[in-house]
Design an enzyme around this catalytic site. Structure first.
Site, short mmCIF file in Angstrom:
data_model
loop_
_atom_site.label_atom_id
_atom_site.label_comp_id
_atom_site.label_asym_id
_atom_site.label_seq_id
_atom_site.Cartn_x
_atom_site.Cartn_y
_atom_site.Cartn_z
N PRO A 139 1.14 -1.09 -0.17
CG PRO A 139 -0.66 -1.47 2.17
CD PRO A 139 0.78 -2.02 1.37
CB THR A 140 0.28 4.10 -1.83
OG1 THR A 140 0.55 3.53 -3.00
CG2 THR A 140 1.54 5.79 -2.50
N GLY A 141 1.96 4.58 0.94
CA GLY A 141 1.34 5.59 2.23
C GLY A 141 2.12 4.76 3.31
CB CYS A 142 2.23 1.04 3.82
SG CYS A 142 2.14 -0.36 4.79
CB ILE A 143 5.56 5.06 6.97
CG1 ILE A 143 4.41 5.22 7.33
CG2 ILE A 143 5.64 5.79 5.25
CD1 ILE A 143 4.81 6.99 7.93
#
Lengths: 135, 102, 110
Positions: free
Chosen positions: C106-110
């Site tokens: 997922p994008t924005g998965c940090i």
């Protein structure tokens, strides 16, 4: 937690011809995780990123325009589109994707995310920012 | 010598379209690809400049790039001809040389 | 890296996410879940199906915060919570469910 900062992402490039638009979108989505006060400005060729009916099947590139419709889910709800840039390109708000967000505080009512502003108004909004990131 | 002038940058961002229009002599062609396809839209402020050139010069636009940018419903400047990738190849073969305005 | 299923090789990246999302099948999902030590139940499938539909529409996988909010809206408060989703996917609902669902990280998965 310290107070949220005002971040503006300034988008001035058309999609697909260069990587700026996609890179900006990725950073915007990541920035949502930090719960800052994020807004997006679309100026010059940047407004082409929001044009509706993008169909990339024949150029072999991923059509990332759908992701702008998810911005509302990421609580990114302030998309400023510069009126003068639209006019130079013969576009109106009807040429753009109808982007909305659901207002949790207002019984999930759908509200438009895109706001058409004049160059002068946008310059004012830009001055209010803590940080402007240019793509 | 008939030249096919190829432009790939948005006319709003670079002056490569203007240069190509100025250099295109009678009988030559201009092909708009990538971000230059915005210049083929009948609605921008460059429409008149493109239109003025059509006739003496054949102007083409690469349709897959035009569609990708959401312009499928927007009419092109009168006289501009849409081509696909095969048409692109045919043009390159048909003109004696090509000149890319990077 | 790659997975093996019915004699076929399916490429993935170093974190186990499929290289080509079109190679995903429900059968492969069971194998991917096994790698994550998860036995798929109808509740798991609900989340996976939801993520795949979301990806189909928006071309990105939602971050966990977005997933929780969207699940809450579709399935109600009980399923739209971090706790519920972490019970199903203990090592991060967005990450694990995306992997099992054949989607990119997922994008924005940090």
């Amino acid at each position: 937690m310290s107070e949220a900062k005002k971040f503006m992402f300034l988008n001035r490039k058309a999609p697909y011809g260069s990587v700026y638009a996609l890179e900006s979108l990725e950073v915007v989505l990541i920035s949502a995780a930090f719960e800052q006060d994020v807004s997006l400005a679309f100026v010059d060729d940047g407004i082409y990123q929001l044009v509706d009916n993008q169909k990339t099947d024949d150029i072999g590139m991923k059509n990332f325009s759908g992701a702008y419709k998810a911005l509302g889910d990421f609580e990114i709800t302030k998309l400023y589109v510069e009126k003068e840039s639209l006019e130079e390109r013969g576009l109106t708000i009807d040429s753009l994707m109808p982007l909305v967000y659901e207002d949790e505080d207002d019984d999930w009512e759908e509200k438009p995310s895109i706001k058409i502003v004049s160059r002068e108004e946008l310059a004012g909004i830009m001055e209010e920012q803590n940080i402007v990131l240019s793509f | 010598m008939a030249i096919l002038h190829i432009v790939n940058k948005s006319p709003f961002e670079r002056n490569s379209l203007e240069s190509a229009l100025a250099y295109a002599k009678k009988g030559s062609g201009i092909l708009l690809i990538e971000d230059a396809v915005y210049a083929a839209s009948g609605k921008t402020k460059f429409a008149d400049a493109v239109k003025a050139c059509v006739g003496d010069v054949k102007v083409y636009v690469l349709d897959p790039d035009y569609q990708a940018r959401g312009l499928g419903e927007v009419a092109v400047v009168d006289g501009v001809e849409a081509v696909d990738y095969k048409g692109f190849v045919d043009l390159v073969a048909q003109f004696e040389t090509t000149q890319s305005w990077l | 890296m790659a997975y093996e299923l019915n004699g076929e090789t399916i490429e993935c990246d170093e974190e186990g996410y499929l290289s080509n999302i079109n190679e995903w099948t429900k059968e492969l999902a069971v194998l991917l879940a096994k790698d994550e030590k998860i036995e798929l139940t109808p509740e798991h499938w609900e989340v996976i199906d939801f993520l795949r539909e979301y990806y189909e529409e928006y071309q990105i996988a939602p971050a966990i915060r977005v997933l929780v909010k969207a699940m809450k809206k579709k399935y109600g408060k009980e399923k739209g919570s971090n706790k519920y989703l972490y019970e199903l996917f203990p090592y991060g609902p967005a990450k694990q469910a995306c992997k099992v669902g054949g989607l990119p990280k997922p994008t924005g998965c940090i």
